[in-house]
Design a protein around this motif. Structure first.
Motif, short mmCIF file in Angstrom:
data_model
loop_
_atom_site.label_atom_id
_atom_site.label_comp_id
_atom_site.label_asym_id
_atom_site.label_seq_id
_atom_site.Cartn_x
_atom_site.Cartn_y
_atom_site.Cartn_z
N PRO A 77 -52.63 -47.37 -30.64
CA PRO A 77 -52.40 -48.16 -31.85
C PRO A 77 -51.36 -47.56 -32.77
CG PRO A 77 -54.76 -47.90 -31.42
CD PRO A 77 -54.04 -46.97 -30.49
N ARG A 78 -51.05 -46.28 -32.57
CA ARG A 78 -50.06 -45.61 -33.42
C ARG A 78 -48.64 -45.85 -32.97
NH1 ARG A 78 -52.24 -39.54 -32.99
NH2 ARG A 78 -51.44 -39.98 -30.90
N GLY A 79 -48.48 -46.47 -31.80
CA GLY A 79 -47.16 -46.59 -31.20
C GLY A 79 -46.34 -47.75 -31.72
N ARG A 80 -45.10 -47.81 -31.26
CA ARG A 80 -44.21 -48.93 -31.56
C ARG A 80 -44.80 -50.20 -30.95
NH1 ARG A 80 -38.00 -49.55 -29.17
NH2 ARG A 80 -37.78 -51.80 -29.57
N VAL A 81 -44.81 -51.26 -31.72
CA VAL A 81 -45.38 -52.51 -31.23
C VAL A 81 -44.48 -53.10 -30.15
CG1 VAL A 81 -46.08 -54.86 -31.84
CG2 VAL A 81 -46.56 -52.98 -33.40
N LEU B 52 -49.87 -52.76 -28.25
CA LEU B 52 -49.80 -54.20 -28.04
C LEU B 52 -50.06 -54.97 -29.33
CD1 LEU B 52 -49.52 -53.77 -25.00
CD2 LEU B 52 -51.27 -55.50 -24.65
N GLY B 53 -50.58 -54.30 -30.35
CA GLY B 53 -50.86 -54.98 -31.61
C GLY B 53 -52.01 -54.32 -32.33
N ASP B 54 -52.39 -54.90 -33.45
CA ASP B 54 -53.42 -54.31 -34.30
C ASP B 54 -54.82 -54.74 -33.87
OD1 ASP B 54 -51.39 -53.13 -35.73
OD2 ASP B 54 -51.29 -54.74 -37.22
N PHE B 55 -55.21 -54.29 -32.69
CA PHE B 55 -56.55 -54.52 -32.19
C PHE B 55 -56.87 -53.40 -31.21
CE2 PHE B 55 -53.53 -56.89 -29.67
CZ PHE B 55 -53.84 -56.56 -28.36
#
Length: 258
Positions: free
Chosen positions: A106-110, A150-153
């Motif tokens: 979740p910390r990565g580039r989207v 992949l996104g905020d989930f």
């Protein structure tokens, strides 16, 4: 049904000169692959040798009696952490010279279409699928691992994310899509969401297809579709719309300087 199986070795088809791109997936669940990647366009391309897949079991690199890949976190807290020594050994055995692994976090580039195209241009990618609470930060730092989200989930592990990324890349490879020119009109390719689509019957439950699409006037249809894409993007994704406008402004400025 596809015959491709999880393996740390290349099948003859995968080693053919037509192979354009290889994905090596480090996971404690290699049986999850190829999964949906063995079906439809991706599966046909895999069978044809247009791309290659290695699903590598991280447990093979554990030295303990029970092949443990995780341990309790220093400082306390919930969950378990994947051991740096095990992950490092797996990466050492898998990475190509000069290659950096991708870790789903979740910390990565989207992940977006621009990043998908960037990854598709690489000859090989190694995807590290985390499980439990996390992967020990030291091995991520030592290996300069690239983090992607992949996104905020939150997912149970990196495997579904790896499948999504691979699917997005494979469809961009030459020879995979039946009509490659159609890629240019898909969502995100021009920085916009895609326009709506219609097919037969022309009238369905009292809902008629927009008349412009029945006109046969290709230029008017093109302009209508662009307008629809802009309207939908502006209404549903103001973040994309803002970036789209910024790119148009920059393009005009560069053109004016010429």
């Amino acid at each position: 049904m596809m015959t491709a199986k999880p393996s740390t070795q290349s099948d003859p088809a995968m080693s053919s000169q037509t192979t354009q791109w290889r994905a090596s997936v480090l996971t404690i669940f290699p049986e999850m692959f190829p999964g949906p990647l063995g079906q439809s366009l991706a599966g046909k391309a895999l069978e044809a040798g247009l791309w290659a897949l290695d699903a590598i079991d991280i447990r093979r690199f554990a030295s303990s009696k029970h092949a443990s890949v995780d341990d309790t976190p220093f400082g306390g807290g919930p969950g378990m952490v994947m051991r740096p020594d095990v992950i490092d050994a797996a990466l050492e055995a898998t990475l190509a010279p000069g290659e950096t692994a991708i870790y789903f976090s979740p910390r990565g580039r989207v992940l977006d279409q621009a990043l998908v195209r960037e990854i598709a241009a690489r000859p090989k990618v190694t995807l590290l699928c985390g499980r439990y609470e996390a992967v020990d930060q030291r091995v991520l730092d030592a290996r300069e691992v690239e983090e992607i989200s992949l996104g905020d989930f939150v997912l149970s592990g990196g495997e579904p994310a790896a499948i999504a990324l691979i699917d997005a890349v494979v469809r961009l490879l030459p020879g995979v899509m039946g009509a490659p020119e159609g890629l240019d009109e898909e969502s995100f390719e021009a920085g916009l969401l895609e326009y709506p689509h219609y097919t037969r019957p022309a009238d369905w439950q009292g809902r008629a297809v927009p008349e412009i699409l029945l006109s046969g006037h290709h230029e008017k249809i093109r302009l209508w579709r662009r307008q629809q894409a802009e309207d939908i993007t502006r209404a549903r994704r103001p973040d994309l719309w803002a970036r789209y406008l910024a790119r148009k402004t920059d393009s005009k400025k560069k053109e004016a300087k010429r």
